[in-house]
Design an enzyme around this catalytic site. Sequence first.
Site, PDB file in Angstrom:
ATOM      1  N   GLY A  23       0.772  -1.337  -0.036  1.00 23.23           N
ATOM      2  CA  GLY A  23       0.151   0.029  -0.112  1.00 23.23           C
ATOM      3  C   GLY A  23       0.969   1.207   0.055  1.00 23.23           C
ATOM      4  O   GLY A  23       0.267   2.264   0.511  1.00 23.23           O
ATOM      5  N   GLY A  26      -0.355   4.924  -0.714  1.00 21.32           N
ATOM      6  CA  GLY A  26      -1.408   5.568  -0.116  1.00 21.32           C
ATOM      7  C   GLY A  26      -0.971   6.616   0.903  1.00 21.32           C
ATOM      8  O   GLY A  26       0.182   6.742   1.077  1.00 21.32           O
ATOM      9  N   ASP A  27      -1.727   7.178   1.506  1.00 18.78           N
ATOM     10  CA  ASP A  27      -1.630   8.569   2.541  1.00 18.78           C
ATOM     11  C   ASP A  27      -0.959   7.793   3.678  1.00 18.78           C
ATOM     12  O   ASP A  27      -0.299   8.569   4.366  1.00 18.78           O
ATOM     13  CB  ASP A  27      -2.861   9.011   2.724  1.00 18.78           C
ATOM     14  CG  ASP A  27      -3.399  10.116   1.711  1.00 18.78           C
ATOM     15  OD1 ASP A  27      -2.351  10.357   1.134  1.00 18.78           O
ATOM     16  OD2 ASP A  27      -4.564  10.737   2.072  1.00 18.78           O
ATOM     17  N   LYS A 164      -6.039  -2.886  11.707  1.00 21.67           N
ATOM     18  CA  LYS A 164      -7.193  -3.034  11.556  1.00 21.67           C
ATOM     19  C   LYS A 164      -8.044  -2.277  10.419  1.00 21.67           C
ATOM     20  O   LYS A 164      -7.032  -1.633   9.942  1.00 21.67           O
ATOM     21  CB  LYS A 164      -7.866  -2.260  12.848  1.00 21.67           C
ATOM     22  CG  LYS A 164      -7.874  -0.826  12.895  1.00 21.67           C
ATOM     23  CD  LYS A 164      -8.788  -0.278  14.285  1.00 21.67           C
ATOM     24  CE  LYS A 164      -8.973   1.247  14.122  1.00 21.67           C
ATOM     25  NZ  LYS A 164     -10.089   1.665  13.097  1.00 21.67           N
ATOM     26  N   HIS A 194      -2.401   1.356  16.628  1.00 15.36           N
ATOM     27  CA  HIS A 194      -1.493   2.382  16.795  1.00 15.36           C
ATOM     28  C   HIS A 194      -1.709   3.336  17.917  1.00 15.36           C
ATOM     29  O   HIS A 194      -0.684   4.059  18.517  1.00 15.36           O
ATOM     30  CB  HIS A 194      -1.446   3.435  15.243  1.00 15.36           C
ATOM     31  CG  HIS A 194      -2.618   4.186  15.169  1.00 15.36           C
ATOM     32  ND1 HIS A 194      -3.642   3.823  14.704  1.00 15.36           N
ATOM     33  CD2 HIS A 194      -3.062   5.527  15.595  1.00 15.36           C
ATOM     34  CE1 HIS A 194      -4.697   4.870  14.510  1.00 15.36           C
ATOM     35  NE2 HIS A 194      -4.471   5.810  15.447  1.00 15.36           N
ATOM     36  N   LEU A 196      -1.723   2.376  20.980  1.00 15.30           N
ATOM     37  CA  LEU A 196      -0.753   2.021  22.030  1.00 15.30           C
ATOM     38  C   LEU A 196       0.531   2.448  21.718  1.00 15.30           C
ATOM     39  O   LEU A 196       1.489   2.324  22.654  1.00 15.30           O
ATOM     40  CB  LEU A 196      -1.140   0.237  21.968  1.00 15.30           C
ATOM     41  CG  LEU A 196      -2.342  -0.045  22.437  1.00 15.30           C
ATOM     42  CD1 LEU A 196      -2.191  -1.805  22.397  1.00 15.30           C
ATOM     43  CD2 LEU A 196      -2.570   0.175  23.855  1.00 15.30           C
ATOM     44  N   GLU A 232     -14.193  14.473  18.901  1.00 18.23           N
ATOM     45  CA  GLU A 232     -13.469  15.178  17.831  1.00 18.23           C
ATOM     46  C   GLU A 232     -14.438  16.263  17.109  1.00 18.23           C
ATOM     47  O   GLU A 232     -15.757  15.988  17.098  1.00 18.23           O
ATOM     48  CB  GLU A 232     -13.249  14.183  16.447  1.00 18.23           C
ATOM     49  CG  GLU A 232     -12.409  12.882  16.861  1.00 18.23           C
ATOM     50  CD  GLU A 232     -12.373  11.773  16.022  1.00 18.23           C
ATOM     51  OE1 GLU A 232     -11.300  10.992  16.084  1.00 18.23           O
ATOM     52  OE2 GLU A 232     -13.326  11.601  15.307  1.00 18.23           O
ATOM     53  N   HIS A 256      -9.223   0.864  20.001  1.00 17.72           N
ATOM     54  CA  HIS A 256      -8.329   2.077  20.710  1.00 17.72           C
ATOM     55  C   HIS A 256      -8.678   2.196  22.126  1.00 17.72           C
ATOM     56  O   HIS A 256      -7.840   1.918  23.072  1.00 17.72           O
ATOM     57  CB  HIS A 256      -8.504   3.347  20.142  1.00 17.72           C
ATOM     58  CG  HIS A 256      -7.967   3.265  18.603  1.00 17.72           C
ATOM     59  ND1 HIS A 256      -7.039   2.372  17.810  1.00 17.72           N
ATOM     60  CD2 HIS A 256      -8.475   4.150  17.283  1.00 17.72           C
ATOM     61  CE1 HIS A 256      -6.952   2.763  16.607  1.00 17.72           C
ATOM     62  NE2 HIS A 256      -7.635   3.549  16.251  1.00 17.72           N
TER      63      HIS A 256
END
Length: 495
Positions: A23, A26-27, A164, A194, A196, A232, A256
Site C-alpha cells: 500500500g 497511499g496516505d 485493523k 497504533h 498503543l 472530535e 483503541h
Amino acid sequence: MSAQVQDNPNEVLTDETIIVVFGASGDLAKKSTFPALYALLLQDLLPKSVRILGYSRSDLSGEKWRKQLLGGVEADEESGELEKNDEKKKHFESISSYSKGPYDEDSGFKGLEEQFARIEKDEFDGKKANRYLALPPSKFVEVSHMLKKHNYSKDKANRIVIEKPFGKDSESCDEMMSKILGDWDEKEIYRIDHFLGDDTCRLLLQLRFANTWVDSLLNAQHVSKISVIMSETFGAEGRGGYFDEFGMIRDVCQNHLLQALTLLTMEAPSSLHGEGIRDAKVEVLKAMPPIKKEDVVLGQYVSSKTDPKKNSYVLDDTVPDDSKTETFAEFEMRINNDRWKGVPIIMKTGKGMDTDLITFKFHFVPPPSLFSDVEPTSNVLEIQVSPSPSITLSTNILEPGSLVGAKTVNVPLKYVVPKQKLAMDKKAYEVIIYNVIQGDKSGFVREDELVESWRIFTPILHWKEGADGPSPEPYEYGSKGPEEAMKKFEARYEQ
C-alpha cells in the site's frame, strides 16, 4: 496446520533485513510509515543492513516515487517534527525502491521474490535477509496468503504486520484470523493498534505500577466511576464511505479505547516484556460482560444551526441518505472482578462534537459527610492524551483565609510533552516499527485479545444493525452530543 515457527519473537533484527511496505502509494505510507522509518534511520535504530521496498498497484516511477517516499518526511521537516539532514535523506532514498504489482495474482509476488533474491545477492553479499512485511489494511488476508506462498524465508525471521479492521464482529474476525493462522504462526503476526504506540498510553503502565500510591487507590473501594472520553470536532468528511461501513463503535471503541481501558484497569503484569502485559490485558477483558443495549445511547450529527460548513452526516455524498450509522456512542461497561466489581465505566465518543479531547478519568468516592461543603465529585485523577497531554489530580484543600471551607484545586503532576512529540500518529508508528524490529510484542494485539474484545461488543453491534435496531438520536454538529445521552448518564452519575 500453522506454519513452522522460524522466528524467535524476542530476537532483535540487527542484521540484513528487508522491510516491505504494501500500500506504498497511499496516505498512510506517505504521512506515517515512511516518515517513521526515516525518523528511526536518523536515530540509527534500523537494522544495520536494511532495504525498504514499497509495493502497490499504482504506477510510481521516478519523481512520483520520490515524492511519495519523501513527501511526508519533507513536510515534517518544514513543521519541525523532523530535523533536516540532507545526507541522511539521500541515504534513505538510496536504500529504498518501489515495485508495482497486483495483490491477488501470483505474478506480483514472484516478482517480489526476485527482488529479494537480487538484494540478497548483490547488496547483502549473498546473505539471507529477515523479512518485515507491513500489509495493507484492506487486503491483508489475501496478501498474507500470497506472501506465505511465494515469499516466506525458511532461513531467517518473518514478521507480518497487520492493521485493523480485524473483522466486523466475532464471526467475521474468527474467519479472518483462521485464514491467516492457516499460513502463519501467531508468533510471526504483529497486529497493530497504533493508539498503543502513543507516549501517553504507554505512560499508563508507568503511572500505575511504578507508583504505589496511584495503583493502591485504583479499585472499587476508592473509585466511584471511570470515564473514557474521545471526542472530535470534525465529522466523517472525506472518509464517509469507509466510516459508514463501520461506525463509531467499531472505529474506536472496540479497539483503541478498549485497549487503553485494559491498561488502566488490569492487574500488575508479571513482566513488562514477553507476554506479561498481554496476559494481564486478556484477564481483565475476560471479566467484562457483554454491553447491554439498555446501557447504550447512539447518535448521529445533523447540520449546525450557526455554521453552514458543518453539514449533516447524511448530506455527505459518500453516505446513504437513510444511513443509521452512529457518529456518537455512549455506554456503560462493567468489570466483574475483585478490584472493580460495582464500578461503572462510562465510555463516550463522537464526531462533530464541541471539543477535541481524549481523556481518561478516575472519579473517587465522595468524602465523608463531615465535609458537607465539598463538592461530591471533586476528587478526580485525569490522564489526558489530547490535545494537551497531562496528568491532573483534582483535590480539596482549605483556601487560606477562607471562611467558607475547602475548595477544589487541580494539581498538575508536571507531565509535559515536548512540542516535537505531539504528532501522535507519527510517533506511534515510529514506536510500532521499532518494536517489530526489537521483537517486542507487548504493544500488539494477541488473538485471544481480539476474541474477548469482540465478545464484549458483538451483541450490541448486531442489535443496532438488526431489523429492529434503533435510529440514532440527532445532535447538532459542534454540540456536546445527544440530549438523551446527557440525561441518561448524568441521571445515573453526575458528570
